[in-house]
Design an enzyme around this catalytic site. Sequence first.
Site, PDB file in Angstrom:
ATOM      1  CB  SER A 145     103.902  22.796 100.546  1.00 46.01           C
ATOM      2  OG  SER A 145     105.231  23.093  98.742  1.00 46.01           O
ATOM      3  CE1 TYR A 158     107.498  26.301 103.521  1.00 52.44           C
ATOM      4  CE2 TYR A 158     107.747  25.091 100.962  1.00 52.44           C
ATOM      5  CZ  TYR A 158     106.528  26.169 101.872  1.00 52.44           C
ATOM      6  OH  TYR A 158     105.328  26.170 101.761  1.00 52.44           O
TER       7      TYR A 158
END
Length: 255
Positions: A145, A158
């Site tokens: 990501s 995350y």
Amino acid sequence: MTNRWNLKGRRALVTGATKGIGRAVAEELLTLGAEVLIVARDATDVEQTVAEWLREGLPATGIAADVSTEAGRAAIFEQVHSQWQGLDLLINNVGTNIRKSFIDYTTAEYEYLFQVNLFSALEMCRAAYPLLAAAEQAAVVNIGSVAGRFDVGTGAPYGMTKAAEEQLARHLAVEWAPAGIRVNTVSPWFIHTPLTKTYLARPEILTQVEARTPLARVGEPAEVAAAVAFLCLPGASYITGQCLLIDGGLSAKGM
């Protein structure tokens, strides 16, 4: 003359592959000629997804398993051994998130995120290594990501897991190069998936995302899948240890 732009005869394992990016990746690999084994936790989703592809004549199989558990991974590789006795491509796509301020996370929450997003990919790579090393042109692609590079409001755990996943790929690209295994990362910005649906449904969030993105829109799963498929192709045989950002220009725009 060898066609470097198809995956005929290649065996691919794709995790988290009944929805969003994972499903799009599996479909892309199937259309390029690969045999694909998909993994997801929900048995009904796996059965329905595989049945749909089989009706289209695509060589898909599936297994319901939790890649974040030792038992789940054991079941997956038991099927890989019994079905193919080998493996050419591993796509580590499983991931989840809990968005909140850093000080509001419980220990259980951030440990869960690390287990699902990072440790499962690490263990899948470890388990797959003997099979990949025995293949002629093996490749691993981790779905990371842009949160692993920039603060994009996804929450600290995350972003930390995605940064570590990218570094794992860089390290393995070097360590596994003598075995002929290429390892890369594809890191998307916001993509229309079930994981982002609720978040992007907030008008103020969608407006911010579009404003920060030069292409002024949210990406689609198929656009990520195309990049993953490219890195799996023989045509990408000299590409390893890289991270390809699928971000609509976000990283180029800066502030």
